[in-house]
Write a protein that holds these residues in place. Sequence first.
Motif, PDB file in Angstrom:
ATOM      1  N   ASP A   1     -11.214 -14.676  46.917  1.00 52.04           N
ATOM      2  CA  ASP A   1      -9.210 -14.724  46.214  1.00 52.04           C
ATOM      3  C   ASP A   1      -8.156 -13.346  46.768  1.00 52.04           C
ATOM      4  N   PHE A   2      -9.308 -12.444  46.006  1.00 48.27           N
ATOM      5  CA  PHE A   2      -8.301 -11.139  46.330  1.00 48.27           C
ATOM      6  C   PHE A   2      -8.895  -9.692  47.331  1.00 48.27           C
TER       7      PHE A   2
ATOM      8  N   GLN B   1     -11.767 -20.472  53.831  1.00 49.92           N
ATOM      9  CA  GLN B   1     -11.888 -20.967  51.945  1.00 49.92           C
ATOM     10  C   GLN B   1     -13.370 -20.369  51.521  1.00 49.92           C
TER      11      GLN B   1
END
Length: 247
Positions: free
Chosen positions: A244-245, A240
């Motif tokens: 994200d990228f 988490q």
Amino acid sequence: MSSHKYDYREDRYRSREDKYKSRDRYTDKYRYKEDKRYKEREQSYPKDAVRGSTSQTPASKHEECVDRAFRLPVFLSTTNTLNAKQQSFLDRLILEMERALLFPRTGPITENYPESILTNVRRLVSSSYGMLALNFRRYYTEVLDTNVGPPVSTDPFWQGSSFAQIEPAMAFQRGIPILLVREAGTDLTNGLWLGGIPPLNTLIEWDSDNQSVDEFFSSIPWRSVFANWSAEVRNAYFLQTNPDFKY
């Protein structure tokens, strides 16, 4: 006739000197008492206390923050109505979680928001990296009748809190690692505690009638399941907190 002449001024000087000496003795005695009281007062102060304040020193507060800094927040789902044996079990469980560098959070004890109960639960679930749900015996009930057909069983049975069903379901929706621990005989045929509902099948029981708190936490099943769940929590933390990228 004697040649000695009595000097009244010398007599007055001596009497005045004696009076000053007695006053000095009184002052020294008073100072001794004050000094003794001061020492006793100093000894009664905590070592980390600041003079004139009952708060801790910045160093000790910093150490307290550092002590919590390495603990991953997890949602500890439990009820607030506990008997002495259940409270002892909960206290030991919290200690086990802290030793594993996990920070148990539960509302409204550790934190609460000025919103509805379900919104508070959702915020706790969304900001945690795992959930450990405890289902203690709460109500001893008996089914007298059903709307369709005869009752499955007429024997009395134990039920837990309704939030023991709601909060793990919300954690499952979020996808965080879940560990279910229940007191033996609680919700055997009710909801997600029925057992065998994948993936909510990591369930362990505490036989409170025949097993002490120390026996449970030193048992191989508990140590194995807890170690596996703790590893999943740390894996969830790393997943988490990744971007994200990745470019």
